[in-house]
Design an enzyme around this catalytic site. Structure first.
Site, PDB file in Angstrom:
ATOM      1  N   HIS A  20       0.830  -1.198   0.000  1.00  0.00           N
ATOM      2  CA  HIS A  20       0.000   0.000   0.000  1.00  0.00           C
ATOM      3  C   HIS A  20       0.869   1.254   0.000  1.00  0.00           C
ATOM      4  O   HIS A  20       1.777   1.393   0.811  1.00  0.00           O
ATOM      5  CB  HIS A  20      -0.928  -0.011   1.225  1.00  0.00           C
ATOM      6  CG  HIS A  20      -1.911   1.095   1.235  1.00  0.00           C
ATOM      7  ND1 HIS A  20      -2.301   1.704   2.393  1.00  0.00           N
ATOM      8  CD2 HIS A  20      -2.590   1.715   0.233  1.00  0.00           C
ATOM      9  CE1 HIS A  20      -3.181   2.653   2.104  1.00  0.00           C
ATOM     10  NE2 HIS A  20      -3.373   2.683   0.808  1.00  0.00           N
ATOM     11  N   HIS A  98       7.180  18.595 -13.941  1.00  0.00           N
ATOM     12  CA  HIS A  98       7.919  17.464 -14.521  1.00  0.00           C
ATOM     13  C   HIS A  98       9.263  17.244 -13.823  1.00  0.00           C
ATOM     14  O   HIS A  98       9.671  16.106 -13.595  1.00  0.00           O
ATOM     15  CB  HIS A  98       8.128  17.699 -16.020  1.00  0.00           C
ATOM     16  CG  HIS A  98       8.740  16.539 -16.731  1.00  0.00           C
ATOM     17  ND1 HIS A  98       8.155  15.295 -16.790  1.00  0.00           N
ATOM     18  CD2 HIS A  98       9.902  16.439 -17.423  1.00  0.00           C
ATOM     19  CE1 HIS A  98       8.919  14.480 -17.488  1.00  0.00           C
ATOM     20  NE2 HIS A  98       9.988  15.146 -17.882  1.00  0.00           N
TER      21      HIS A  98
END
Length: 131
Positions: A20, A98
Protein backbone atom coordinates in the site's frame (compact mmCIF):
# COMPACT_ATOMS: atom_id res chain seq x y z
CA UNK A 1 5.36 -21.01 -17.71
CA UNK A 2 2.97 -18.34 -16.45
CA UNK A 3 -0.35 -18.56 -18.31
CA UNK A 4 -1.96 -15.17 -17.74
CA UNK A 5 -1.25 -11.62 -16.72
CA UNK A 6 2.09 -9.88 -17.03
CA UNK A 7 4.60 -12.26 -18.59
CA UNK A 8 7.65 -10.02 -18.15
CA UNK A 9 9.30 -11.55 -15.09
CA UNK A 10 10.70 -8.26 -13.78
CA UNK A 11 7.40 -6.38 -14.00
CA UNK A 12 5.53 -9.34 -12.51
CA UNK A 13 7.99 -9.46 -9.60
CA UNK A 14 7.76 -5.73 -8.89
CA UNK A 15 3.95 -5.68 -9.05
CA UNK A 16 3.76 -8.70 -6.73
CA UNK A 17 6.07 -6.91 -4.28
CA UNK A 18 4.04 -3.68 -4.17
CA UNK A 19 2.49 -2.70 -0.86
CA UNK A 20 0.00 0.00 0.00
CA UNK A 21 1.28 3.42 -1.10
CA UNK A 22 4.36 2.06 -2.90
CA UNK A 23 5.22 3.77 -6.18
CA UNK A 24 5.79 2.40 -9.69
CA UNK A 25 6.71 4.61 -12.64
CA UNK A 26 5.79 4.06 -16.27
CA UNK A 27 6.98 6.39 -18.98
CA UNK A 28 8.32 7.34 -22.32
CA UNK A 29 11.59 6.34 -23.92
CA UNK A 30 13.33 9.58 -22.95
CA UNK A 31 12.68 9.61 -19.23
CA UNK A 32 15.90 9.78 -17.20
CA UNK A 33 15.80 7.09 -14.52
CA UNK A 34 17.72 7.73 -11.30
CA UNK A 35 20.54 5.21 -10.76
CA UNK A 36 18.97 3.97 -7.52
CA UNK A 37 15.67 3.08 -9.24
CA UNK A 38 15.35 -0.23 -11.05
CA UNK A 39 14.73 0.35 -14.76
CA UNK A 40 12.70 -2.25 -16.61
CA UNK A 41 13.34 -1.43 -20.25
CA UNK A 42 10.66 -2.58 -22.68
CA UNK A 43 11.46 -0.11 -25.47
CA UNK A 44 11.88 -1.94 -28.79
CA UNK A 45 11.40 0.88 -31.28
CA UNK A 46 9.41 4.08 -31.72
CA UNK A 47 6.14 3.67 -29.80
CA UNK A 48 6.67 -0.08 -29.36
CA UNK A 49 5.29 -0.79 -26.89
CA UNK A 50 3.25 2.33 -26.34
CA UNK A 51 2.77 3.99 -22.98
CA UNK A 52 -0.95 3.22 -22.93
CA UNK A 53 -0.45 -0.45 -23.82
CA UNK A 54 1.91 -0.94 -20.89
CA UNK A 55 -0.21 1.11 -18.48
CA UNK A 56 -3.33 -0.95 -19.30
CA UNK A 57 -1.51 -4.24 -18.75
CA UNK A 58 0.01 -3.18 -15.44
CA UNK A 59 -3.39 -2.01 -14.20
CA UNK A 60 -4.83 -5.48 -14.76
CA UNK A 61 -2.72 -6.61 -11.81
CA UNK A 62 -2.01 -3.51 -9.71
CA UNK A 63 -4.52 -1.71 -7.49
CA UNK A 64 -3.92 2.04 -7.84
CA UNK A 65 -5.29 4.73 -5.55
CA UNK A 66 -3.52 7.78 -6.96
CA UNK A 67 -1.47 8.77 -9.98
CA UNK A 68 1.11 11.54 -10.32
CA UNK A 69 1.44 13.24 -13.70
CA UNK A 70 3.53 16.14 -14.93
CA UNK A 71 1.71 19.48 -14.95
CA UNK A 72 3.16 20.12 -18.42
CA UNK A 73 1.08 17.32 -19.95
CA UNK A 74 -2.00 19.57 -19.84
CA UNK A 75 -0.63 21.86 -22.58
CA UNK A 76 2.03 19.74 -24.27
CA UNK A 77 0.23 16.39 -24.59
CA UNK A 78 -3.48 16.80 -23.78
CA UNK A 79 -4.40 13.66 -25.75
CA UNK A 80 -2.19 11.51 -23.51
CA UNK A 81 -3.75 13.13 -20.45
CA UNK A 82 -7.18 12.21 -21.79
CA UNK A 83 -5.96 8.63 -22.33
CA UNK A 84 -4.80 8.47 -18.71
CA UNK A 85 -8.15 9.78 -17.47
CA UNK A 86 -10.04 7.19 -19.54
CA UNK A 87 -7.78 4.32 -18.41
CA UNK A 88 -7.96 5.42 -14.74
CA UNK A 89 -11.48 6.92 -14.48
CA UNK A 90 -11.91 6.71 -10.72
CA UNK A 91 -8.36 7.43 -9.62
CA UNK A 92 -7.18 10.75 -8.22
CA UNK A 93 -4.66 12.54 -10.46
CA UNK A 94 -2.16 14.88 -8.85
CA UNK A 95 -0.29 17.23 -11.17
CA UNK A 96 3.28 18.09 -10.26
CA UNK A 97 6.10 19.83 -12.17
CA UNK A 98 7.92 17.46 -14.52
CA UNK A 99 11.21 18.20 -12.76
CA UNK A 100 9.64 17.04 -9.49
CA UNK A 101 8.22 13.90 -11.10
CA UNK A 102 11.71 12.96 -12.32
CA UNK A 103 13.11 13.48 -8.81
CA UNK A 104 10.25 11.49 -7.27
CA UNK A 105 11.23 8.46 -9.33
CA UNK A 106 13.92 7.91 -6.69
CA UNK A 107 11.09 6.73 -4.40
CA UNK A 108 9.66 4.30 -6.94
CA UNK A 109 10.27 0.57 -6.64
CA UNK A 110 10.90 0.56 -10.39
CA UNK A 111 10.40 2.47 -13.62
CA UNK A 112 9.06 0.78 -16.74
CA UNK A 113 10.46 2.37 -19.88
CA UNK A 114 8.25 2.08 -22.95
CA UNK A 115 8.93 2.94 -26.57
CA UNK A 116 6.59 5.94 -26.31
CA UNK A 117 7.92 9.07 -28.00
CA UNK A 118 5.36 11.70 -27.08
CA UNK A 119 6.17 14.39 -24.50
CA UNK A 120 5.32 13.97 -20.83
CA UNK A 121 3.97 10.42 -21.23
CA UNK A 122 4.96 9.53 -17.68
CA UNK A 123 3.09 8.53 -14.55
CA UNK A 124 3.88 7.44 -11.06
CA UNK A 125 1.30 4.97 -9.81
CA UNK A 126 0.63 4.85 -6.09
CA UNK A 127 -0.58 1.41 -5.13
CA UNK A 128 -3.82 0.95 -3.28
CA UNK A 129 -5.30 -2.01 -1.48
CA UNK A 130 -7.91 -4.49 -2.65
CA UNK A 131 -9.74 -4.79 0.67
Amino acid sequence: MKKTGILNSNISRVVADMGHMDWLGIGDAGTPVPPETEKIDLAVSTNLPSFTQVLKEVLKELAVQKVYVAEEIKKQNPQQLENIKVILPNVEIEFIPHSELKQDLRRAKAFIRTGEETPFSNVILESGVIF
